[in-house]
Design a protein around this motif. Structure first.
Motif, PDB file in Angstrom:
ATOM      1  N   GLU A 270       0.880  -1.381   0.118  1.00  0.00           N
ATOM      2  CA  GLU A 270      -0.080  -0.045  -0.130  1.00  0.00           C
ATOM      3  C   GLU A 270       0.801   1.197  -0.007  1.00  0.00           C
ATOM      4  O   GLU A 270       2.007   1.200   0.698  1.00  0.00           O
TER       5      GLU A 270
ATOM      6  N   CYS B 196      -2.987   0.219  -3.719  1.00  0.00           N
ATOM      7  CA  CYS B 196      -2.601  -1.123  -3.348  1.00  0.00           C
ATOM      8  C   CYS B 196      -2.190  -1.947  -4.591  1.00  0.00           C
ATOM      9  O   CYS B 196      -3.024  -2.204  -5.200  1.00  0.00           O
TER      10      CYS B 196
ATOM     11  N   TRP C  73     -11.156  -1.587   0.459  1.00  0.00           N
ATOM     12  CA  TRP C  73     -10.690  -0.999   1.162  1.00  0.00           C
ATOM     13  C   TRP C  73     -11.256  -1.121   2.584  1.00  0.00           C
ATOM     14  O   TRP C  73     -12.445  -0.574   2.467  1.00  0.00           O
TER      15      TRP C  73
ATOM     16  N   ARG D 118     -10.937   0.473   6.687  1.00  0.00           N
ATOM     17  CA  ARG D 118     -10.169   1.467   7.693  1.00  0.00           C
ATOM     18  C   ARG D 118     -10.638   1.220   9.173  1.00  0.00           C
ATOM     19  O   ARG D 118     -11.629   0.469   9.601  1.00  0.00           O
TER      20      ARG D 118
ATOM     21  N   ILE E 136     -13.511   4.244  -5.587  1.00  0.00           N
ATOM     22  CA  ILE E 136     -12.629   3.036  -5.784  1.00  0.00           C
ATOM     23  C   ILE E 136     -12.472   2.552  -7.219  1.00  0.00           C
ATOM     24  O   ILE E 136     -13.344   2.684  -8.048  1.00  0.00           O
TER      25      ILE E 136
ATOM     26  N   LEU F  42      -7.896   3.991  -4.133  1.00  0.00           N
ATOM     27  CA  LEU F  42      -8.933   4.877  -3.435  1.00  0.00           C
ATOM     28  C   LEU F  42      -8.805   6.503  -3.676  1.00  0.00           C
ATOM     29  O   LEU F  42      -7.970   6.802  -2.907  1.00  0.00           O
TER      30      LEU F  42
ATOM     31  N   TYR G  74      -6.008   2.734   6.937  1.00  0.00           N
ATOM     32  CA  TYR G  74      -6.386   2.164   5.817  1.00  0.00           C
ATOM     33  C   TYR G  74      -6.027   0.764   5.215  1.00  0.00           C
ATOM     34  O   TYR G  74      -4.639   0.743   4.989  1.00  0.00           O
ATOM     35  N   TYR G  75      -6.570  -0.171   5.077  1.00  0.00           N
ATOM     36  CA  TYR G  75      -6.099  -1.519   4.563  1.00  0.00           C
ATOM     37  C   TYR G  75      -6.797  -1.850   3.215  1.00  0.00           C
ATOM     38  O   TYR G  75      -8.010  -1.801   3.285  1.00  0.00           O
ATOM     39  N   CYS G  76      -5.926  -2.427   2.678  1.00  0.00           N
ATOM     40  CA  CYS G  76      -6.662  -3.065   1.268  1.00  0.00           C
ATOM     41  C   CYS G  76      -6.842  -4.628   1.737  1.00  0.00           C
ATOM     42  O   CYS G  76      -6.011  -5.190   2.417  1.00  0.00           O
TER      43      CYS G  76
END
Length: 123
Positions: A6, A22, A36, A38, A69, A80, A93-95
């Protein structure tokens, strides 16, 4: 083994914009779902946005109309675009990517998470 990297987080003032990326790498056969999430301090991880391999998208109510997105299938990358950011968007924030990777004689389902990128929105 599929891995995600990321990038794009940082500090921005309220009303500003950021773009997260990502990128997936490895022996990927296909990618179906890219999402995505968070997680803000003291809160549970929540789904922000989702895009399918067909291009269908959906968003949480809290970001609808502000976040977009998208994905580049040739690059195995999801983005994003975050506009009109608010202090309450502050979070890691995580993918998340779901698909199939290639084994010597078959394919295997995988689900992987990115390492997370911090977005901080100041008021």
């Amino acid at each position: 083994q599929v891995q995600l990297v990321e990038s794009g987080g940082g500090l921005v003032q309220a009303g500003g914009s950021l773009r997260l990326s990502c990128a997936a790498s490895g022996s990927i056969f296909r990618i179906n779902h890219m999402r995505w999430y968070r997680q803000a301090p003291g809160r549970q991880r929540e789904l922000v946005a989702h895009i399918t391999d067909g291009g269908s998208t959906n968003y949480s109510d809290s970001v609808k109309g502000r976040f977009t997105i998208s994905r580049d299938n040739a690059k195995n990358t999801v983005y994003l675009q975050m506009n009109s950011l608010k202090p309450e968007d502050t979070a890691v924030y995580y993918c998340n990517v779901v698909g199939d990777d290639i084994l010597p004689m078959s394919v295997r389902r995988f689900e992987v998470w990115g390492q997370g990128t911090l977005v901080t929105v100041s008021s």
